[in-house]
Design an enzyme around this catalytic site. Sequence first.
Site, PDB file in Angstrom:
ATOM      1  N   LEU A  37      85.137  38.923  52.913  1.00 26.43           N
ATOM      2  CA  LEU A  37      85.386  39.100  51.485  1.00 26.43           C
ATOM      3  C   LEU A  37      85.163  40.569  51.150  1.00 26.43           C
ATOM      4  O   LEU A  37      84.184  41.170  51.596  1.00 26.43           O
ATOM      5  CB  LEU A  37      84.438  38.242  50.645  1.00 26.43           C
ATOM      6  CG  LEU A  37      84.813  36.777  50.397  1.00 26.43           C
ATOM      7  CD1 LEU A  37      83.698  36.080  49.619  1.00 26.43           C
ATOM      8  CD2 LEU A  37      86.126  36.665  49.636  1.00 26.43           C
ATOM      9  N   ASP A  38      86.057  41.146  50.360  1.00 22.90           N
ATOM     10  CA  ASP A  38      85.880  42.527  49.937  1.00 22.90           C
ATOM     11  C   ASP A  38      84.615  42.655  49.087  1.00 22.90           C
ATOM     12  O   ASP A  38      84.177  41.678  48.470  1.00 22.90           O
ATOM     13  CB  ASP A  38      87.093  42.999  49.134  1.00 22.90           C
ATOM     14  CG  ASP A  38      88.339  43.151  49.997  1.00 22.90           C
ATOM     15  OD1 ASP A  38      88.189  43.478  51.187  1.00 22.90           O
ATOM     16  OD2 ASP A  38      89.454  42.946  49.478  1.00 22.90           O
ATOM     17  N   PRO A  39      84.025  43.844  49.018  1.00 18.54           N
ATOM     18  CA  PRO A  39      82.788  44.018  48.240  1.00 18.54           C
ATOM     19  C   PRO A  39      82.907  43.568  46.786  1.00 18.54           C
ATOM     20  O   PRO A  39      81.958  43.003  46.233  1.00 18.54           O
ATOM     21  CB  PRO A  39      82.524  45.526  48.333  1.00 18.54           C
ATOM     22  CG  PRO A  39      83.131  45.921  49.645  1.00 18.54           C
ATOM     23  CD  PRO A  39      84.369  45.062  49.774  1.00 18.54           C
TER      24      PRO A  39
END
Length: 300
Positions: A37-39
Site C-alpha cells: 500500500l502506498d504511504p
Amino acid sequence: MDGILNINKPFGITSFDVVAKVRRIYSQKRVGHGGTLDPYATGVIPVFLGKSTRLIEYLSSVSKTYLAEIELGVETDSYDSEGEITFRKTCDYVTREMIYKTLMDFQGEIIQIPPMYSAVKHRGMRLYNLARQGIEVERIPRVATIYGIELLNYTSPVLRVRIECGHGTYIRSLAFDLGRKLGCGAYLKSLVREAYGQFNLTNSLDFADLEAAKCDGKLAGILLPLETAIGHLPRVSLDEENITRLVNGLEITLDRIDKPEAVAVYNAENSFVAIIQPETDGTWHPAKVFIRQSPKPDAN
C-alpha cells in the site's frame, strides 16, 4: 511464531514500515507482507510471520476492494495527492450520469499504463527513481481486471467509488484515465483498502492492539491460522497414507478432482497440511508442506 496478522495500515507510513513494526513487537525476523500500500493509502495489509510467509505468493489470485476518493479538474504527476499539479480545468459540466456511464467503461479487463511514480522497473531501475530525477519513460501497458465499480457519491469536484479488482491494478491510473475520459482530468485524492481476499477492515488490528497484546502476553493469541490466507483455494482431505507421502516429498494420485493450479490439503483431523500442484502425468506433487514427518517408532 507462525501465523498471520490482518493489519489496518495508518496514513503516512510505508508497507515496509508495517513489517518493521511487527518485527519489533514480535521480536521476529521472518516477517513479510502480502500486498503493498502506498504511504498515503490506508487499510488492510496482511502481515505474515514464520512459516506463513511461504503462503504470500498465493494471494496474487484473490481480489481486493478499495474505497477511493477521486477529485476532478486536476491532474498531478504522480496521479495522487502527493504529486505536483500538472493540469487544471473546470469540471462544472460533469454530471453524476456522465460519471456513472464512464465508470462502466472500466468494468472487466482494461488496459492500464503504470504511473511513473510506481515500483515497476525500466531497464533495471524503479520508475519512481526515474520520476524523481525528472525523467519520464514509455511504460508498457498492462492488463488489469475490474470485477466491480460502484459510484457511491458525487459532490463536485469529488466522487467516491468502491472498486473490486484483481492483482496489479493501479487505482491511481484508473483515476487518471477516468479524468481523461471525462475531459477534465482527475487524481486520486484518498484510498482505503477495505478487503484483500479473506482479510477485511472489520476484523483488522492496529498497532495499539498489538502493543496491548504484547503487554498482556497474548501476541500468539491474536495470530490468524495459516489457512486463513488460502481459503480461496480448492481443498481436499486425504488419508494418512497420502499425507505421509506428501510429508516425505512424494507425489500422489487423486481421483475425481479438477486440476487448478493449487489445492490445499487437510488431514483427517481437519488440520492444514500442505499445498499440492498438478504434474503433466496426472500426479500431484507437494509444493509446500507445513507439518513435519513424525519420527518412526523403534523396531524393538
